[in-house]
Design an enzyme around this catalytic site. Sequence first.
Site, PDB file in Angstrom:
ATOM      1  N   ASP A 173      29.447  85.391  24.683  1.00  0.00           N
ATOM      2  CA  ASP A 173      30.576  84.719  24.047  1.00  0.00           C
ATOM      3  C   ASP A 173      31.017  85.569  22.868  1.00  0.00           C
ATOM      4  OD1 ASP A 173      31.600  81.562  24.346  1.00  0.00           O
ATOM      5  OD2 ASP A 173      32.093  82.480  22.423  1.00  0.00           O
ATOM      6  N   THR A 207      37.098  69.542  27.676  1.00  0.00           N
ATOM      7  CA  THR A 207      36.437  70.611  26.931  1.00  0.00           C
ATOM      8  C   THR A 207      36.992  70.646  25.514  1.00  0.00           C
ATOM      9  OG1 THR A 207      38.070  72.325  27.434  1.00  0.00           O
ATOM     10  CG2 THR A 207      36.314  71.974  29.069  1.00  0.00           C
ATOM     11  N   TYR A 240      49.678  82.541  31.054  1.00  0.00           N
ATOM     12  CA  TYR A 240      48.483  81.924  31.640  1.00  0.00           C
ATOM     13  C   TYR A 240      48.625  81.826  33.161  1.00  0.00           C
ATOM     14  CZ  TYR A 240      44.583  78.630  32.163  1.00  0.00           C
ATOM     15  OH  TYR A 240      43.408  78.024  32.522  1.00  0.00           O
TER      16      TYR A 240
END
Length: 249
Positions: free
Chosen positions: A37, A191, A156
Site C-alpha cells: 500500500d 469501503t 476511471y
Amino acid sequence: MGILDNKVALVTGAGSGIGLAIAELYAKEGAKVIVSDINEEHGNGAVEKIKSQGGEASFIKADTSNAEQVEDLVKSTVEIYGKLDIACNNAGIGGEQELTGNYTLDGWRKVLSINLDGVFYGCKYELEQMEKNGGGVIVNMASIHGTVAAPLSSAYTSAKHAVVGLTKNIGAEYGQKNIRCNAVGPAYIETPLLEAISGDMKAALIAKHPMGRLGKPEEVAELVLFLSSEKSSFMTGGYYLVDGGYTTV
C-alpha cells in the site's frame, strides 16, 4: 488445510477496503501474503490484523504508478518468501468528478497512471517472475465500469475498460505457460472510499443495484479467492462481475 496452502500472494492497495479483505482471506486460506500500500500506517495495520488471526503477512510500501517501485515490490516479495504464486493488482483511485470536456489533464493522467499504468506494471513484473516459477495466477481489479459508463468519471471508465482488455491479452498470451489472468468487476462496495458520500447520494447509488444494497468487501474477496485458486483452473482471460445486478438494467 486451506486452498492456498504453500502459496505466496501479493496484494496491492491492501491497506483497507477490498484489498484488505482479499489479503485477509488469502491468509486465512493458507497463503503467505505481501500487503502492499502507499499508506504505511494502513499497510502495517493490515499485517497486524492478519497476524492476529493466525496468518502470515509482511508489508512493503509501494506507489503502483511508479514502475521501479513495482519492480522492486515483486523482487522484495521473492526475497522475503522465496517465490510469487498469486498477485492481485487492486490499487486504484476514483479521480475527479467532471464532464469529459472539463476534465483536467493532470486529473486524467493521475487516474490513468494508477488505475491502468499501475496494473500494467504489476502484470509485467509479476509475469516475469511467474515464468521463472513455471506458473502463477493474476487477478486484476477492474469494475462494473469496465463494461458500463461512469458519468462524470471518464478517466476511471477508460482505465477500467483498458484493464479488462489487458487481462484478455495476458490470458491469450500466457495460457500455455501455466499462467492464468482474470479480472473482477465489482459494483459499488461499502469501503472507506464511499464514506464521504451524503445520505441522498448513497440512497441513489443503492437504488441502482437490484439487490437493494451495496456490496461488501468480503463478497468481492470470495470471487478473487476462487479465481486465485485451483478451483478456477480452466478459467483465464475472463472478466467476472460481482455487482448485485447493477449491469442488468
